[in-house]
Motif scaffolding. Sequence first.
Motif, mmCIF file in Angstrom:
data_model
loop_
_atom_site.group_PDB
_atom_site.id
_atom_site.type_symbol
_atom_site.label_atom_id
_atom_site.label_comp_id
_atom_site.label_asym_id
_atom_site.label_seq_id
_atom_site.Cartn_x
_atom_site.Cartn_y
_atom_site.Cartn_z
ATOM 1 N N LEU B 32 0.831 -1.203 0.000
ATOM 2 C CA LEU B 32 0.000 0.000 0.000
ATOM 3 C C LEU B 32 0.871 1.261 0.000
ATOM 4 C CD1 LEU B 32 -3.160 0.478 2.055
ATOM 5 C CD2 LEU B 32 -1.371 2.127 2.397
ATOM 6 N N VAL B 33 1.895 1.256 0.844
ATOM 7 C CA VAL B 33 2.779 2.417 0.917
ATOM 8 C C VAL B 33 3.520 2.597 -0.414
ATOM 9 C CG1 VAL B 33 4.821 3.391 2.051
ATOM 10 C CG2 VAL B 33 3.048 2.282 3.418
ATOM 11 N N ALA B 34 4.029 1.487 -0.965
ATOM 12 C CA ALA B 34 4.788 1.566 -2.216
ATOM 13 C C ALA B 34 3.935 2.168 -3.331
ATOM 14 C CB ALA B 34 5.282 0.181 -2.616
ATOM 15 N N TYR B 35 2.681 1.716 -3.441
ATOM 16 C CA TYR B 35 1.844 2.205 -4.533
ATOM 17 C C TYR B 35 1.414 3.659 -4.363
ATOM 18 C CZ TYR B 35 1.812 -1.823 -7.481
ATOM 19 O OH TYR B 35 2.205 -2.787 -8.348
ATOM 20 N N SER B 36 1.587 4.209 -3.157
ATOM 21 C CA SER B 36 1.282 5.630 -2.995
ATOM 22 C C SER B 36 2.341 6.475 -3.702
ATOM 23 C CB SER B 36 1.205 5.995 -1.513
ATOM 24 O OG SER B 36 2.490 6.001 -0.933
ATOM 25 N N PHE B 37 3.479 5.866 -4.013
ATOM 26 C CA PHE B 37 4.558 6.577 -4.722
ATOM 27 C C PHE B 37 4.597 6.209 -6.202
ATOM 28 C CE2 PHE B 37 6.183 6.191 -0.314
ATOM 29 C CZ PHE B 37 6.243 7.539 -0.006
ATOM 30 N N ASN B 38 3.530 5.573 -6.676
ATOM 31 C CA ASN B 38 3.500 5.107 -8.062
ATOM 32 C C ASN B 38 3.104 6.244 -9.003
ATOM 33 O OD1 ASN B 38 3.352 3.622 -10.354
ATOM 34 N ND2 ASN B 38 1.641 2.321 -9.708
ATOM 35 N N ALA B 39 3.882 6.428 -10.054
ATOM 36 C CA ALA B 39 3.595 7.513 -10.998
ATOM 37 C C ALA B 39 2.371 7.203 -11.863
ATOM 38 C CB ALA B 39 4.811 7.755 -11.888
ATOM 39 N N SER B 40 2.077 5.918 -12.040
ATOM 40 C CA SER B 40 0.968 5.536 -12.911
ATOM 41 C C SER B 40 -0.379 5.718 -12.207
ATOM 42 C CB SER B 40 1.157 4.073 -13.333
ATOM 43 O OG SER B 40 -0.076 3.452 -13.501
ATOM 44 N N SER B 42 -2.774 3.738 -12.546
ATOM 45 C CA SER B 42 -3.282 2.408 -12.245
ATOM 46 C C SER B 42 -2.762 1.918 -10.909
ATOM 47 C CB SER B 42 -2.831 1.440 -13.347
ATOM 48 O OG SER B 42 -2.837 0.136 -12.860
ATOM 49 N N LEU B 43 -3.594 1.130 -10.247
ATOM 50 C CA LEU B 43 -3.174 0.556 -8.979
ATOM 51 C C LEU B 43 -2.337 -0.693 -9.216
ATOM 52 C CD1 LEU B 43 -6.465 0.943 -6.985
ATOM 53 C CD2 LEU B 43 -4.271 1.785 -6.224
ATOM 54 N N ALA B 44 -2.280 -1.121 -10.498
ATOM 55 C CA ALA B 44 -1.654 -2.410 -10.769
ATOM 56 C C ALA B 44 -0.256 -2.277 -11.354
ATOM 57 C CB ALA B 44 -2.519 -3.221 -11.720
ATOM 58 N N ILE B 45 -0.075 -1.280 -12.238
ATOM 59 C CA ILE B 45 1.191 -1.205 -12.955
ATOM 60 C C ILE B 45 2.103 -0.175 -12.324
ATOM 61 C CG2 ILE B 45 2.244 -0.816 -15.236
ATOM 62 C CD1 ILE B 45 -0.978 -1.351 -16.043
ATOM 63 N N TRP B 46 3.352 -0.542 -12.152
ATOM 64 C CA TRP B 46 4.323 0.373 -11.552
ATOM 65 C C TRP B 46 4.867 1.303 -12.618
ATOM 66 C CZ3 TRP B 46 5.428 2.110 -6.983
ATOM 67 C CH2 TRP B 46 6.628 2.798 -6.775
ATOM 68 N N GLY B 47 4.669 2.591 -12.457
ATOM 69 C CA GLY B 47 5.104 3.532 -13.494
ATOM 70 C C GLY B 47 6.220 4.450 -13.045
ATOM 71 N N PHE B 49 8.729 6.152 -9.652
ATOM 72 C CA PHE B 49 8.512 6.862 -8.392
ATOM 73 C C PHE B 49 7.982 8.269 -8.628
ATOM 74 C CE2 PHE B 49 9.866 9.634 -4.976
ATOM 75 C CZ PHE B 49 9.514 8.918 -3.847
ATOM 76 N N SER B 50 7.012 8.659 -7.838
ATOM 77 C CA SER B 50 6.541 10.036 -7.925
ATOM 78 C C SER B 50 5.795 10.411 -6.651
ATOM 79 C CB SER B 50 5.636 10.197 -9.140
ATOM 80 O OG SER B 50 4.325 10.455 -8.765
ATOM 81 N N LEU B 51 5.733 11.714 -6.403
ATOM 82 C CA LEU B 51 4.999 12.181 -5.230
ATOM 83 C C LEU B 51 3.672 12.818 -5.642
ATOM 84 C CD1 LEU B 51 7.911 13.715 -3.106
ATOM 85 C CD2 LEU B 51 6.577 11.674 -2.577
ATOM 86 N N ASP B 52 3.288 12.575 -6.926
ATOM 87 C CA ASP B 52 2.085 13.200 -7.480
ATOM 88 C C ASP B 52 0.855 12.999 -6.616
ATOM 89 O OD1 ASP B 52 3.539 14.080 -9.512
ATOM 90 O OD2 ASP B 52 2.544 12.918 -11.110
ATOM 91 N N TRP B 53 0.704 11.769 -6.102
ATOM 92 C CA TRP B 53 -0.531 11.461 -5.379
ATOM 93 C C TRP B 53 -0.601 12.207 -4.067
ATOM 94 C CZ3 TRP B 53 -4.033 10.053 -8.421
ATOM 95 C CH2 TRP B 53 -3.698 9.311 -9.563
ATOM 96 N N TYR B 54 0.584 12.482 -3.513
ATOM 97 C CA TYR B 54 0.611 13.292 -2.289
ATOM 98 C C TYR B 54 0.210 14.722 -2.614
ATOM 99 C CZ TYR B 54 2.615 9.400 0.175
ATOM 100 O OH TYR B 54 2.788 8.184 0.751
ATOM 101 N N ALA B 55 0.731 15.220 -3.749
ATOM 102 C CA ALA B 55 0.387 16.575 -4.171
ATOM 103 C C ALA B 55 -1.115 16.670 -4.444
ATOM 104 C CB ALA B 55 1.179 16.947 -5.422
ATOM 105 N N LYS B 56 -1.664 15.629 -5.119
ATOM 106 C CA LYS B 56 -3.107 15.610 -5.428
ATOM 107 C C LYS B 56 -3.925 15.597 -4.143
ATOM 108 C CE LYS B 56 -3.779 14.331 -10.104
ATOM 109 N NZ LYS B 56 -2.559 13.662 -10.599
ATOM 110 N N ALA B 57 -3.503 14.741 -3.194
ATOM 111 C CA ALA B 57 -4.224 14.654 -1.928
ATOM 112 C C ALA B 57 -4.162 15.987 -1.194
ATOM 113 C CB ALA B 57 -3.647 13.543 -1.060
ATOM 114 N N TRP B 58 -3.002 16.622 -1.257
ATOM 115 C CA TRP B 58 -2.800 17.904 -0.592
ATOM 116 C C TRP B 58 -3.700 18.984 -1.177
ATOM 117 C CZ3 TRP B 58 -0.881 19.016 3.886
ATOM 118 C CH2 TRP B 58 -0.530 20.325 4.189
ATOM 119 N N ASP B 59 -3.891 18.905 -2.514
ATOM 120 C CA ASP B 59 -4.725 19.908 -3.202
ATOM 121 C C ASP B 59 -6.212 19.620 -3.068
ATOM 122 O OD1 ASP B 59 -2.771 21.556 -4.050
ATOM 123 O OD2 ASP B 59 -2.453 20.543 -5.978
#
Lengths: 302, 274
Positions: B32-40, B42-47, B49-59
């Motif tokens: 779960l933690v690893a996929y929070s850093f996934n650039a893709s 999709s919840l399935a494919i690893w794309g 490292f990225s912090l995008d989802w944190y930025a999205k959650a923050w916004d």
Amino acid sequence: MSPAEDNAIRTSARNGWILSTPALVILFFAASGPLLIVLIYSFLTPGQHGNVVWDFSTNGWVGILWSKDIFSEEWMLADAHLAIFWRSLWLSLMTTAFTFLVGFPTAWFIATRPPKERALWLFLITIPFWTNLLIRTYAINEVLRKEGLMNTVLMGLGITDSPIEVLYTQTAIFIGMTYVYLPLMVLPLFAAIDRFDMKLLEAGYDLYASRMQVLRRVILPIVKPGIIAGSILVFVPSLGAYVTPRVLGGGKQMMIGNFIELQFLQGKNWPLGAALSMLLLVIVMVALLVYVRYANKGSSHG
Amino acid sequence: MAERGFQVARLPGFATTAIIVFVALYLPIFTLVAYSFNASTSLAIWGGFSLDWYAKAWDNSQVKDATLRSLIIASFAAVISTTVATMAALGTTRRRAFKGQTLIYVMINQPLMVPEIVTAVALMIVFGLVKVWLTANGMGALTTGLGYLILAHSAFCIPFAYLPIRARLEGMDLTLETAAADLYATPWQIFRRVTLPLLAPGMIAGAMLAFVISLDDVVITEFVKSGGQDTLPTYMLGQMRRQLTPEINAVSTMLLGLTVVLLTAFFLLTRKKT
């Protein structure tokens, strides 16, 4: 008893009550009092759009097992309700049994580590225990889903060519509950094993007992209070589980907790929901009473 | 004599099972933690490292509001439950057993014994009744606040605050208090200058547990809250019904991180012996 002593006890009792009052007031308004209202609601008549009409009725309680046929107006055994009770009971028992099966070796392992290392292993068990139940359930969802970790690994290894659909089945709920409640089994087992005198093992082996015999005849009877405590701690929340069946059962595999919600939130039948809540409470209380009696008996023997 | 290398406490297969259990316990959380850093998306494919989802959650204003609400409720619940639990612990320990003490214990521990779903529907009914009554009496404004949630959370946090405080009190030496009394300190002075400082670690531990318990609650909040009063866990529960994105993983990871920090602090605090 001297008057002075008697007086001291009286003041201490008074202070005890005064100091406890703020806590008791909060608990009365937000815990005990509401339960009394649920009991009252279980004897009322359902309102048209949820809520209740203040007319006495026992239909809420009757409705637990029987339902009225829409056409013939006859009461018949409610198969759907029975299926939900059976699922709750079965999954809770399975969860309790399985958490014991894997929890016992785990607790034993932790208890037999060197003291310094032991604190670390205990900490590792405690972290998931305090981690949000919803997050842990969601983590299991991630593992079990069609494109999740489990299927990726299984298909990668060539064990299966198409994803296995486990999510939204009873198996998923069972896996989820085992996962989230496991620490509740390991911790009391650990406490019991930790007190176990390992010299008894040596004595057993010296008397030519096999490992299996030592386990069955020496270890298990002595750590029995821990086994019972762990079983109660797992069984009770399993029976009333709400989040895990909802997230992993997908609304199709309801358990008693979700069934209670259904009666209230869809405005279906509040008295039935209230009666179900009371029934769940009674079952839990009976389990706890059995435990308390057993625990007291155990301690009086040393 | 035991044979060489034979350890009596070793049972075959137990260590292996334990290691598998520990791996199984942490693997889903790490995934779960690893996929929070996934650039893709999709919840399935690893794309990568990225912090995008944190930025999205923050916004995401819903996430922000829910976080703020969770923190406010947990802070109030922790302070209230710790205060009343400390008083109750002082009232129920270190004195002779008195009539009604068992009743106090039962009431304090009640939230631990009653299934959460039962407490949740009970509170839903009662707060519903209170709201109707308040609105009918022209006090409708009172129904929109977080008061209900704070009261409900304070109640179920009381046993969690009470237990470490009581444990601390029972382990405390009475000598210092007796000495203070011998030196003509008033009961209040004794409490303020001797008991309270000694009790503080227990109270902090209790408050932290209460805070974590309140922060994590899903079921009771879900039933008691009104529309638009989501806390972080109820927001997440709601999202799980809709389309899942790694944003939920990011939110989960943040909540997880906060819990781990608080618990580590709790263990360090309680480990220190008096």
